[in-house]
Design a protein around this motif. Structure first.
Motif, PDB file in Angstrom:
ATOM      1  N   ASN A   1       0.209   9.826  -4.786  1.00 49.65           N
ATOM      2  CA  ASN A   1       0.240  11.133  -4.131  1.00 49.65           C
ATOM      3  C   ASN A   1       1.425  12.009  -4.505  1.00 49.65           C
TER       4      ASN A   1
ATOM      5  N   GLY B   1      -6.445   9.451  -4.532  1.00 50.44           N
ATOM      6  CA  GLY B   1      -7.039   8.452  -3.638  1.00 50.44           C
ATOM      7  C   GLY B   1      -8.034   9.108  -2.697  1.00 50.44           C
TER       8      GLY B   1
ATOM      9  N   ARG C   1       0.356   4.243  -2.645  1.00 56.46           N
ATOM     10  CA  ARG C   1      -0.030   5.597  -2.207  1.00 56.46           C
ATOM     11  C   ARG C   1       1.047   6.614  -2.549  1.00 56.46           C
TER      12      ARG C   1
ATOM     13  N   GLU D   1       0.835  -1.203   0.000  1.00 54.24           N
ATOM     14  CA  GLU D   1       0.000   0.000   0.000  1.00 54.24           C
ATOM     15  C   GLU D   1       0.872   1.256   0.000  1.00 54.24           C
TER      16      GLU D   1
ATOM     17  N   HIS E   1      -6.946   7.253   2.255  1.00 50.09           N
ATOM     18  CA  HIS E   1      -5.508   7.151   2.483  1.00 50.09           C
ATOM     19  C   HIS E   1      -4.698   8.039   1.550  1.00 50.09           C
ATOM     20  N   SER E   2      -5.301   9.119   1.049  1.00 51.89           N
ATOM     21  CA  SER E   2      -4.466  10.138   0.407  1.00 51.89           C
ATOM     22  C   SER E   2      -3.590  10.731   1.499  1.00 51.89           C
TER      23      SER E   2
END
Lengths: 355, 355
Positions: B79, B221, B75, B71, B224-225
């Motif tokens: 990001n 996202g 991410r 993850e 969980h940004s």
């Protein structure tokens, strides 16, 4: 003070067998084994089977383990919506799901219920909708939607995918997965497990949609796309190193619930929720937040306690009873009481009438 | 048979204090408390502080808890990369990271090392690169990249973001976070904890990049940004219900490592890795996979054991020693030995020379 009992809405009271299962897990080195080992594959397989049995899931339904139910919301949108989704919003979590869809660039429409009300799902849904999102049990408001209404929706809209959040109602609620494409829940609620995992049930039709989206060049995520999860599921694994302990414990508790009898547990749940609703319907100052009986959740009961929530919570805490405050802005004038399989009728009866 | 010792590369041997901490967690009802309660906020705060102290992280670095290191990879791309990223690929996990970037629709370039080799990071990096991705410790090949080379990269490319995977080397390796923007690791490796969590360290510059991307309308996202994680971090919480037990245990083990002395642990780690490399460098049939000393990981040692891996693993297992097979296609002719703080020099010495 006695050992406290948590009636919080999740994390909540551990299911009574969990402590012994954690001890076994330590004795068996479950927390050290490789997630690619034969021993883990057996655990994965066993947990999937027991969950499938407990929830009477058809063999074609895929069982995926993810990080949380918020992740299930995100992945569902990412993997099933090219452009258009439609959301039934009856509280903060359904609103969040709609918001996620917007943040992912989807054309997300919604219909909102009045506070404390739910849906009969008889509304007209826009023709271009690819995915319908329903929060069956709203942990923020204590509103529930009848499973029969959800099944009826598929009969009216056989070509649309339907995703249902049963985060805080499963396993009391399970759905007819021939009428639903996605269902997800969190084991730290109805299963009485430690937090740190989400379970996502996915139909073949939903996977087909993901494949179609991928062909069209849509972004479906990476390690937790439905296709990646599926590939790992087929070999009893997860794409990432998962919460091995969580998967182990879920299988054990599914077996325990099955042995106790899931229908008995459901009867007991209804008896406990009746006790709570009856108590507060007859109360001089407090009353259930949800007025329409059809919209009342059996597993998360929200009570209006104008301006007294803090006092009630404090008073109960001093007696070893932990309940949740109202959600968000309602933290001062509502309390929330979880009614999960880990909660005992006689324990509940002992304190509920004293409020 | 004695209680087995796991030298697997993660999940691995639990840190010796973990069992007692789990017992405490049960006694304190840590697995039942709400993730919005004052008690949880204290745990979150404590774990963040102890981790920051152990890894000597500057106050400006954000500590996010996510589901796994896969993850963290996803991410980070989501990001920090509008269009262009550049990947140093020295094994299966760095290749996966590059693949994730492609799947997310980024223009991801890469340079690949020969099998068993790493990088001095002196290559020219394309001018339009927004994020440079480095796998400091490749769990698949046992290749490491020198932290000094990583710091040097920032001096040459001050305007580019740098993300570093230290999944299986932290806390033996920590990086100068004034020279790195993202660093992530998995507690089930070097911290000897149960699996089911990832830790993601993020600089202010990386957050600024996410904000800039959001302004430009990029998809970053949802829950969980970096912006959502940041908002929750500021109130000592996570967006979702997290792995509460995992966060609790991480804080406890950070304190234990600190008390034992992190520099002492690093010396012990080097002594153990020297023992393993020396043993196999002098072996008649086997040899370390990584030949260049500068590229040898101290925490994941890969040994070439042509056609004998299965036999060796089986033989060791019968004596209560669990090592990992080679990664993927190398499962038959390599073994992998983890060298984490949970592993003891004298335990290792007892069996390593007998292979």
């Amino acid at each position: 003070m006695n050992t406290p009992i948590h009636y919080t809405v999740g994390p909540s009271q551990l299911y009574p067998t969990v402590v012994a299962h954690i001890q076994d897990a330590l004795d068996l080195n479950i927390m050290s084994i490789s997630h690619r080992s034969a021993q883990f594959l057996e655990i994965y397989h066993d947990t999937s089977n027991r969950l499938r049995h407990l929830l009477t899931l058809p063999p074609a339904v895929h069982i995926f383990f993810v990080g949380s139910s918020l992740e299930s919301m995100e992945r569902t949108i990412e993997n099933c919506v090219q452009e258009h989704c439609f959301h039934f919003v009856d509280g903060a979590f359904s609103a969040k799901w709609h918001q996620f869809a917007l943040e992912l660039g989807k054309k997300a429409q919604k219909i909102e219920a009045r506070d404390g009300e739910g849906f009969h799902l008889d509304q007209e849904i826009p023709a271009d909708t690819e995915l319908i999102c329903i929060t069956q049990n709203e942990t923020s408001t204590g509103v529930a939607i009848q499973p029969a209404a959800i099944s009826g929706l598929k009969d009216r809209y056989p070509d649309k995918l339907i995703a249902v959040d049963t985060v805080s109602s499963c396993p009391f609620v399970t759905l007819d997965m021939t009428k639903v494409d996605i269902m997800f829940f969190s084991p730290q609620k109805g299963f009485g497990l430690p937090a740190g995992m989400g379970v996502l049930l996915v139909s073949e039709a939903a996977v087909a949609k993901t494949k179609e989206m991928q062909k069209k060049g849509a972004t479906i995520g990476t390690y937790h796309s439905f296709l990646s999860l599926l590939q790992s599921e087929q070999v009893d694994q997860t794409p990432e190193t998962p919460n091995v302990l969580g998967i182990y414990l879920l299988g054990k508790v599914c077996a325990d619930l099955q042995e106790r009898g899931i229908e008995l547990i459901r009867d007991q749940t209804r008896a406990k929720s009746k006790l709570i609703y009856d108590t507060f319907s007859a109360h001089s100052r407090f009353r259930p937040h949800v007025q329409v009986p059809d919209f009342r959740s059996d597993t998360v009961v929200v009570i209006e306690t104008p301006a007294e929530a803090g006092e009630i919570i404090k008073g109960l805490r001093s007696r070893g009873i932990i309940v949740a405050s109202g959600y968000g802005k309602r933290s001062n004038d509502q309390i929330r009481i979880a009614n999960f399989p880990a909660h005992d009728y006689s324990d509940l009866k002992e304190w509920i009438s004293s409020i």
